[in-house]
Design an enzyme around this catalytic site. Sequence first.
Site, PDB file in Angstrom:
ATOM      1  CG  HIS A  23     -11.797  -7.869   5.381  1.00 35.25           C
ATOM      2  ND1 HIS A  23     -11.533  -8.943   6.204  1.00 35.25           N
ATOM      3  CD2 HIS A  23     -10.945  -7.956   4.347  1.00 35.25           C
ATOM      4  CE1 HIS A  23     -10.561  -9.663   5.665  1.00 35.25           C
ATOM      5  NE2 HIS A  23     -10.188  -9.089   4.544  1.00 35.25           N
ATOM      6  CD  GLU A  43      -1.785  -2.423   1.152  1.00 35.44           C
ATOM      7  OE1 GLU A  43      -0.695  -2.721   1.691  1.00 35.44           O
ATOM      8  OE2 GLU A  43      -2.585  -3.292   0.737  1.00 35.44           O
TER       9      GLU A  43
END
Length: 730
Positions: free
Chosen positions: A534, A466
Site C-alpha cells: 500500500h 485494474e
Amino acid sequence: MASPAIPFPPAPAPRGAATTDRGSEGAAPGVPAAHGLAHAAALTAAQPDWRRITYLLRASRALDDIEESRLLPERKVLYQFSARGHDFAQLVLGQYLTDPHDGVAVYYRSRPLMLALGVGLEEAAAGPLARSGSFSEGRDIGVVFNRPGKGAPTVLPACGGVGAQYTPAAGWAQAIRYRSEVLRDSGYDRSIAVVLGGDASAATNGFWSALTIATTLHLPMLFYIEDNGFGISVPSDLQTPGGNIAANLRSFPGIAILEGDGADPCETASLAQRAVTMVREDRTPVLLRLTVPRLSGHSGQDTQAYKSAERVARERERDPLSRLHGYLVPGIMTETQWDSLAETARNDVGEAVTRALARPQPDSGRVTRYVYCETGSDGRLELQEQGGLAPEGVAFPVANAEPRPQGLRINMMTAIRRTLDVELACNPRMVVFGEDVGPKGGVHGATLGLQEKYGAARVFDTSLSEEGIIGRAVGMALAGLLPVAEIQFRKYADPAAEQLNDCGTMRWRTNNRFAAPIVVRMPGGFFKCGDPWHSQTNEVAWAHGIGWRVAVPSNAEDAVGLLRGSLRGNDPVIFFEHRAMLDSAAARRPYPGDSYVLPFGLARIVRSGSELTVVTWGAMVERCEQAAAASGVDVEVIDLRTLSPWDRTAVVTSVIKTHRCLIVHEDNLTAGFGAEIAAVLAKEAFFNLDAPIERLTMPDIPSPHSPVLLDEVVPSVGRITGVIQQLASL
Ligand SMILES: Cc1ncc(C[n+]2csc(CCOP(=O)(O)OP(=O)(O)O)c2C)c(N)n1
Ligand SMILES: [Mg+2]
C-alpha cells in the site's frame, strides 16, 4: 457492386445450439447443407453482398501474396501477418457493422475486416510498407490498424499485445450505453462494440476482465473469436481446457454463445448476422466463436514446422476461398464472373502496391512529435481526430490561474472530493469509477456522497480488475467521455500496466489520430506505517512512461488546481495522492475556488535561499521545509508539483544561484526521479556547482511495515538536516 440474389439459410439458435463442438479445426460433420430456399425471402434484405465479399477476399489474398512472395524477401515489409483463412469470415462480419457509432477493437490479423469497413487498398498496402500517409505514419506495425469514426464505425487503435483489445472495447460498449441513456443521444441507441481475438487471446487477463464487465453490466458487446487452433505454435487446449472457449462459456450467465465453421460461407453468414443482430437488438453480450484454418505461418517468419503434414493438408482443404467458389459458382455467379472478380482484385492490388511504394518514406524530422497534445505554428492546438472531449468541441467554463482562497483550511482529501464534485456538476461527460468508489465513497473517502448526488451511471463501483478499470477508461475516452479512474493503491496499478502503457503511447503511435485523455487517481506512499503493497510511490514509472502527465501535489490548494487542470486537459494524467498528505495538517489550505487551474510544469518555491537548493515533491516537501528551517543554512526549497513535465528552469536557475543541490524523494534511489534531475543539473549547471549533487531517498527496498523500520529508511527531518549541513560545509 450489386448483390446477386441468393438463397440464405435459417439463423441458428444461440447458446451453442447452432452446431456441435467440432474441436479446433471445426471441419465438421453436420454443417448445415445451406441453400435453405424456403427462408430466403425472410432474410434477403440482410444477406451479404457476395460479389463485394468475393472481390475483397481476392484482394486480401493478393495483398498477402505480394507481401509474402515479394515485399518481405525484398525487406520492404518487415513484419508480415497473413490473414489467409481468417479473411472470409471477417469480410462477412464487416457487412453487418453499419452503425456510425459501432466501435471495433481489432488485432494484427484483422486487415480483411478493415477492407470490409472501407479502408482502401493503397492504405492497406502502405501501412506494412511503413510509408508516409498511412494510418500510423510508419510508427507502428503495418497491420496494427486504427481508424477514426467520422460517420462510420470507429476502429479503436489496435495494440501489439495479445488481449489488450478487450477491455477498451468493453469501455466503448459502456460509453454507448452512457451516451444513449444518460446523455440521451439517440444516435447511440443501436450501436455496438465488437472485439476480435484469436483462440489464444481467450487465455488473457484482458479477455476475462472484459467478459466480466460486459456480462455484469449487460453491455452491447460482441466477442468475435477466430479459433485457428493455435497461438503461434501453442495449441488451443493449452489456452482453455478442451480447446473450445465457447463450449466452456455455455454456462456463463449473461452472454449468448454462438459457434460454427468460419470457413463455410452459408454458416458464417448466418452466424455473423445472427450475432450482430442479437447484440444490436437485445443490447446484451454475445460470443461468437468461428473455427478458421490458418493457411500461413503465424507471421511471415513462421515456417509452421510444428504442424504435421496431415494437419496442413486438412487446413488447406478447408480454405474458405474454395468453399465460397463451391457455394457461389455456378448458382450465384458464373465461372467467368468469378475469374473476372479475381483478376480485377489482383490488378487493383498490384496498382495499389505500386502507388504505396511510390509514397515517400515518413518524415524523420517529425518522429518525436505527438507524444502530447501540441500547439501548432498558428498557436492553435493540434487536436487528435478522435478521443476525449476536445475533438467534439466541448468547452469548459473559464479557468482562473490565481487561487481565490475561500473559508477555512480543508484537508487534501476534501479538496479532491470537492473538485470532483464541481467538475461532475459542470461536465455531463465525466464519469468517476473504481473499486469501492460507489456507496462506500472509496477506501480513502475521495468519492464520498458523489454517487448519491450524481447517480450510479456517473459514479460507480467496478469489478476488481485494474486492467478492466484502465482499459474501460481508454474505451470510454475514445468514445468521447471523460473517465476518471481510481486505482485503490499505487501498487495495484501493476495489473493495469499494459493498458496504462498503451494509453500513454496512443497519440504518438497513431500519429495524432487518436488520444485517450483519462485521469487516473492513485493514492500511494507511506501513511502511519508502510508495507510493500500500500505504500509504494514509484511515481517515476509514469514519468519514464510515454505520454503521461504526472502530478504529485503536496497540499490541498495545489491538488485542486492540478486536478482541475487534469480534468480539463487533453492528455492522460496520473494524479498521485500521497496517503500521508490526505489528512495532514501541513497540507491543509483554504479551497482556492471553483475555477482555479494550476498549470503543469510550474514548480513552487516553498522557501527561498541562497546557499543550497533542495528539490523535492509530495510528502517530502513538509519535511524538507522543516529541515531547511532547522539547518542554519540559507536553503531554497523547491516543490516540483508535477514530474511530467517538470520545471527544469526553476531548478536549474536555483542551482546556478546556490551552487549546491540536494534532491529528496521517498521513492527508491536507483533510477528514481532524482537521477533524472541530477543528470540535467550535471549538464546545465556543471560549472556552477561547488559540491556534488546529493540525493537522499529510500534505499532500494520495498516499504517496511513496522513504524520503527519505516522511520529508519524514509528520509526524516533529522537526516535531511544532516545532509544539508554536510553539503553546505563542502
Ligand atoms: C501479451 C502478449 N504476449 C505475447 C505476444 C506474442 N504473440 C503474438 S501473437 C501470439 C499468439 C496469439 O494467438 P491467437 O490469439 O490465437 O491469435 P492468432 O495469431 O492465432 O490469430 C503471441 C504469443 C504478444 N503479442 N502479446
Ligand atoms: Mg489462434
